[in-house]
Design an enzyme around this catalytic site. Sequence first.
Site, PDB file in Angstrom:
ATOM      1  N   CYS A 119       0.361  -1.624  16.060  1.00  0.00           N
ATOM      2  CA  CYS A 119       0.408  -1.430  14.603  1.00  0.00           C
ATOM      3  C   CYS A 119      -0.290  -2.574  13.872  1.00  0.00           C
ATOM      4  CB  CYS A 119       1.854  -1.315  14.138  1.00  0.00           C
ATOM      5  SG  CYS A 119       1.997  -1.095  12.358  1.00  0.00           S
ATOM      6  N   CYS A 170      -1.968   6.058   9.590  1.00  0.00           N
ATOM      7  CA  CYS A 170      -0.783   5.378  10.134  1.00  0.00           C
ATOM      8  C   CYS A 170      -1.158   4.087  10.827  1.00  0.00           C
ATOM      9  CB  CYS A 170      -0.155   6.217  11.234  1.00  0.00           C
ATOM     10  SG  CYS A 170       0.690   7.627  10.699  1.00  0.00           S
ATOM     11  N   GLU A 173       0.814  -1.205   0.000  1.00  0.00           N
ATOM     12  CA  GLU A 173       0.000   0.000   0.000  1.00  0.00           C
ATOM     13  C   GLU A 173       0.853   1.262   0.000  1.00  0.00           C
ATOM     14  OE1 GLU A 173      -4.224  -0.940   2.011  1.00  0.00           O
ATOM     15  OE2 GLU A 173      -2.560  -1.011   3.385  1.00  0.00           O
ATOM     16  N   CYS A 219       3.355   8.381   1.221  1.00  0.00           N
ATOM     17  CA  CYS A 219       3.870   7.419   2.186  1.00  0.00           C
ATOM     18  C   CYS A 219       4.047   6.088   1.457  1.00  0.00           C
ATOM     19  CB  CYS A 219       2.815   7.331   3.299  1.00  0.00           C
ATOM     20  SG  CYS A 219       3.178   6.169   4.570  1.00  0.00           S
ATOM     21  N   CYS A 257       5.639  -7.218   7.800  1.00  0.00           N
ATOM     22  CA  CYS A 257       6.661  -6.642   8.678  1.00  0.00           C
ATOM     23  C   CYS A 257       7.083  -7.695   9.693  1.00  0.00           C
ATOM     24  CB  CYS A 257       6.084  -5.426   9.399  1.00  0.00           C
ATOM     25  SG  CYS A 257       7.327  -4.423  10.237  1.00  0.00           S
ATOM     26  N   CYS A 270       5.124  -4.528  16.437  1.00  0.00           N
ATOM     27  CA  CYS A 270       4.783  -3.471  17.398  1.00  0.00           C
ATOM     28  C   CYS A 270       3.304  -3.677  17.756  1.00  0.00           C
ATOM     29  CB  CYS A 270       5.006  -2.093  16.786  1.00  0.00           C
ATOM     30  SG  CYS A 270       6.718  -1.837  16.289  1.00  0.00           S
TER      31      CYS A 270
HETATM   32  N1  SAH Z   1       8.791   0.384  10.560  1.00  0.00           N
HETATM   33  C1  SAH Z   1       9.002   1.791  10.396  1.00  0.00           C
HETATM   34  C2  SAH Z   1       8.158   2.381   9.295  1.00  0.00           C
HETATM   35  C3  SAH Z   1       6.670   2.394   9.576  1.00  0.00           C
HETATM   36  S1  SAH Z   1       6.233   4.018   9.925  1.00  0.00           S
HETATM   37  C4  SAH Z   1       8.765   2.490  11.716  1.00  0.00           C
HETATM   38  O1  SAH Z   1       8.276   1.858  12.636  1.00  0.00           O
HETATM   39  O2  SAH Z   1       9.100   3.672  11.839  1.00  0.00           O
HETATM   40  C5  SAH Z   1       4.625   3.912  10.505  1.00  0.00           C
HETATM   41  C6  SAH Z   1       4.407   4.867  11.653  1.00  0.00           C
HETATM   42  O3  SAH Z   1       3.054   4.786  12.112  1.00  0.00           O
HETATM   43  C7  SAH Z   1       5.289   4.499  12.821  1.00  0.00           C
HETATM   44  O4  SAH Z   1       5.672   5.609  13.538  1.00  0.00           O
HETATM   45  C8  SAH Z   1       4.332   3.662  13.619  1.00  0.00           C
HETATM   46  O5  SAH Z   1       4.777   3.529  14.918  1.00  0.00           O
HETATM   47  C9  SAH Z   1       3.048   4.444  13.487  1.00  0.00           C
HETATM   48  N2  SAH Z   1       1.862   3.655  13.777  1.00  0.00           N
HETATM   49  C10 SAH Z   1       1.725   2.329  13.659  1.00  0.00           C
HETATM   50  N3  SAH Z   1       0.488   1.943  14.011  1.00  0.00           N
HETATM   51  C11 SAH Z   1      -0.189   3.054  14.325  1.00  0.00           C
HETATM   52  C12 SAH Z   1      -1.549   3.297  14.730  1.00  0.00           C
HETATM   53  N4  SAH Z   1      -2.416   2.315  14.841  1.00  0.00           N
HETATM   54  N5  SAH Z   1      -1.917   4.565  14.975  1.00  0.00           N
HETATM   55  C13 SAH Z   1      -1.024   5.577  14.805  1.00  0.00           C
HETATM   56  N6  SAH Z   1       0.257   5.398  14.423  1.00  0.00           N
HETATM   57  C14 SAH Z   1       0.669   4.159  14.180  1.00  0.00           C
END
Ligand code: SAH
Length: 390
Positions: A140, A362, A112, A126, A133, A137
């Site tokens: 996420c 995000c 995506e 983005c 992945c 986390c």
């Molecule tokens: N793996 C890399 C690139 C992904 S960036 C990283 O972790 O930086 C995606 C961003 O969105 C990251 O900052 C992640 O922590 C954030 N994110 C993930 N899930 C989210 C959610 N449910 N709500 C808001 N931000 C989120």
Amino acid sequence: MSTELDLSRRPAKTAETGPVNLSGLSLVKLRERMEELGIDKKKAKMRAKQISHWMHNFGVTDFDGMTNIAKDMRAKLEQNHIVARPEITEHKVSVDGTQKWLSKFGPGIEAESVFIPDVARSGALCVSSQVGCTLSCTFCHTGTQKMVRNLTAQEIVAQVLVARDTLQEWPTPSENRKLTNIVFMGMGEPLYNLDNVVEAIDTISDCEGISIGRRRITVSTAGVAPKIPELGARTNAMLAISLHATNDDLRDEIVPINKKYNLECLFDAIRSYPDLSNSKRVTFEYVMLKGVNDSLSEAVDLIKLLKGMPAKINLIPFNEWPGSPYKCSDWETIEAFAEVLNRAGLSAPIRTPRGRDIFAACGQLKSESVKKRASEALKEKLAKKEDPAG
Ligand code: SAH
């Protein structure tokens, strides 16, 4: 009758069969391809530049349009090559103008990309660096999808070309662009696919092609510490860190890569990022999770942690997804948290959630096929609750 296969005429393969797609290839790869076609070194370099210019500055998708290349050369290229975009299996536009594309790079390989318009008179795309992945986390959605594979540099660049097609930004505009910035904040961990990310950034920033400057490209990492200085040295891009917690205990839990590279190790690496200054600051992303990391004392801890570091903070209201174990902090809590940071002189804008209605915000990104399986699992779980005997 017997036939012999002339293997020397077989095109270099990207897929097992079929022509080679040149679209999105770096200058280095294009030059190699030209040399493989028997063109001598000097000419190969020039041809690579010409083709790249047509594909990445003018956005052409056939060889006919490459009018400064001799007809017989074009015909030769056409025999075994194409200039093609990935199949778009989904394209959605949000009420707020955010757009999302799902690009298919092969069977079961879908990634995506999200375009977020009008961020301070600019628009950011983005992009994903992996399908799935490995990081898990806990907040996420992408993290619940299994790792499928790294995207190639060509596939990363293709996401930019697809967005440019839809936005009708060919040839590369020199001013008033809609697409001005690239953020590696889609699916995947870019620093676990660093070689391809570096190659993609070379192509995206080439001033005779897509021409998005390195200062307008941000790579976000969950904290693959040993690769952080290398990222800076090889790309000169802007750095973003998904921080989300100010102490190791909590970060171990919500960003599990912290168990491998703890905060001390992470901050040592960030300090080694080349050329950090007030005009080249590190962005720290901090997702606001209700009752988990949003207390005012954590805001104070954040100030201490970032002391002396050229930093800005992005406070991200948590985007919920089906089955997510957290809630977003209350708006007043987020504002109070931001206020503490602002009073200490830290820039800490609250990121307005974009594209929630099309599931493009995000952490909401996830390929459809797996999404279905997750919703099925949820249904099963609920059914079990209703039927305690089950
Ligand atoms: N793996 C890399 C690139 C992904 S960036 C990283 O972790 O930086 C995606 C961003 O969105 C990251 O900052 C992640 O922590 C954030 N994110 C993930 N899930 C989210 C959610 N449910 N709500 C808001 N931000 C989120």
